[in-house]
Design a protein around this motif. Structure first.
Motif, PDB file in Angstrom:
ATOM      1  N   SER A   8       0.743   8.324  11.454  1.00  0.00           N
ATOM      2  CA  SER A   8       0.151   7.217  10.704  1.00  0.00           C
ATOM      3  C   SER A   8      -0.308   7.792   9.375  1.00  0.00           C
ATOM      4  O   SER A   8      -0.975   8.831   9.336  1.00  0.00           O
TER       5      SER A   8
ATOM      6  N   PRO B 277       0.779  -1.240   0.000  1.00  0.00           N
ATOM      7  CA  PRO B 277       0.000   0.000   0.000  1.00  0.00           C
ATOM      8  C   PRO B 277       0.813   1.296   0.000  1.00  0.00           C
ATOM      9  O   PRO B 277       0.279   2.345  -0.346  1.00  0.00           O
TER      10      PRO B 277
ATOM     11  N   SER C  62      -6.462   1.115   5.027  1.00  0.00           N
ATOM     12  CA  SER C  62      -6.199   1.227   6.458  1.00  0.00           C
ATOM     13  C   SER C  62      -4.900   2.006   6.645  1.00  0.00           C
ATOM     14  O   SER C  62      -4.110   2.138   5.713  1.00  0.00           O
ATOM     15  N   ASN C  63      -4.677   2.536   7.835  1.00  0.00           N
ATOM     16  CA  ASN C  63      -3.486   3.342   8.089  1.00  0.00           C
ATOM     17  C   ASN C  63      -2.189   2.545   7.941  1.00  0.00           C
ATOM     18  O   ASN C  63      -2.152   1.348   8.223  1.00  0.00           O
ATOM     19  N   ILE C  64      -1.138   3.249   7.528  1.00  0.00           N
ATOM     20  CA  ILE C  64       0.214   2.699   7.463  1.00  0.00           C
ATOM     21  C   ILE C  64       1.017   3.307   8.599  1.00  0.00           C
ATOM     22  O   ILE C  64       0.940   4.504   8.854  1.00  0.00           O
TER      23      ILE C  64
ATOM     24  N   TYR D   8       7.749  -0.557   7.116  1.00  0.00           N
ATOM     25  CA  TYR D   8       6.446  -0.124   7.608  1.00  0.00           C
ATOM     26  C   TYR D   8       5.541  -1.318   7.841  1.00  0.00           C
ATOM     27  O   TYR D   8       5.823  -2.425   7.395  1.00  0.00           O
ATOM     28  N   SER D   9       4.445  -1.056   8.553  1.00  0.00           N
ATOM     29  CA  SER D   9       3.465  -2.117   8.802  1.00  0.00           C
ATOM     30  C   SER D   9       2.085  -1.657   8.351  1.00  0.00           C
ATOM     31  O   SER D   9       1.759  -0.465   8.393  1.00  0.00           O
ATOM     32  N   TYR D  10       1.313  -2.641   7.907  1.00  0.00           N
ATOM     33  CA  TYR D  10      -0.033  -2.412   7.392  1.00  0.00           C
ATOM     34  C   TYR D  10      -0.857  -3.647   7.707  1.00  0.00           C
ATOM     35  O   TYR D  10      -0.496  -4.752   7.297  1.00  0.00           O
TER      36      TYR D  10
ATOM     37  N   ASN E 194      -0.600   6.567   0.935  1.00  0.00           N
ATOM     38  CA  ASN E 194      -1.203   5.267   1.192  1.00  0.00           C
ATOM     39  C   ASN E 194      -2.297   5.014   0.158  1.00  0.00           C
ATOM     40  O   ASN E 194      -3.278   5.742   0.103  1.00  0.00           O
TER      41      ASN E 194
END
Length: 162
Positions: free
Chosen positions: A104, A28, A53-55, A147-149, A49
């Motif tokens: 975020s 994303p 959903s938020n990154i 990063y996380s998603y 993004n």
């Protein structure tokens, strides 16, 4: 009854696996315009993004997985733009620079969609744009974003070439 429950569980499992596979194949985090200082010791990358959903950015490294001197996120809008900084003092203080762990990245903020809004004349000051500013005491050749998603970890490598 057991057969219906088993079929339902299998269908849900297939859907979840399919969703996570799709996300892994289509990360994303999107990047756009890249700018730098003349010595390439200060780099700005527009990021956003394209997901739903938020990154959360976990870390930013440069070149051979080295820690940069400093890194910040600029919060802006498509009408204001970004500031390419050699340091985070002076003029840079006029821009909204934030530590990466405090931000975020919201959905639907990909740089390409922001540019489309500007070109269509529909961009507003309420639209959010994100810029990753990285400063180092040596030339920056690539920026590595961890990063996380949705609980999944990703890495995006952005080469800096001019």
């Amino acid at each position: 009854m057991k057969k219906t429950t088993l079929i339902s569980v299998v269908i849900v499992a297939v859907l979840v696996i399919g969703l996570f596979s799709f996300i892994k194949l289509n990360p994303p985090l999107a990047s756009g315009t890249i700018g730098s200082t003349s010595e390439k010791q200060g780099v700005l990358i527009s990021i956003g993004n394209k997901g739903f959903s938020n990154i959360k950015i976990n870390d930013v490294l440069i070149n051979n997985h080295e820690e940069p001197l400093d890194k910040k996120i600029q919060l802006s809008n498509p009408l204001k733009g970004f500031y390419i900084a050699a340091d985070f003092d002076g003029e840079a203080k006029e821009f909204d620079l934030t530590d990466i762990e405090d931000v975020s990245i919201e959905p639907n903020t990909a740089p390409s969609s922001q540019l489309d809004k500007v070109n269509d004349g529909t961009a507003t000051e309420d639209d959010k744009s994100y810029g990753l500013s990285v400063i180092n005491n040596e030339e920056i050749n690539e920026v590595i974003i961890h990063y996380s998603y949705l609980g999944l970890s990703f890495e995006k490598v952005i080469p800096i070439r001019f």
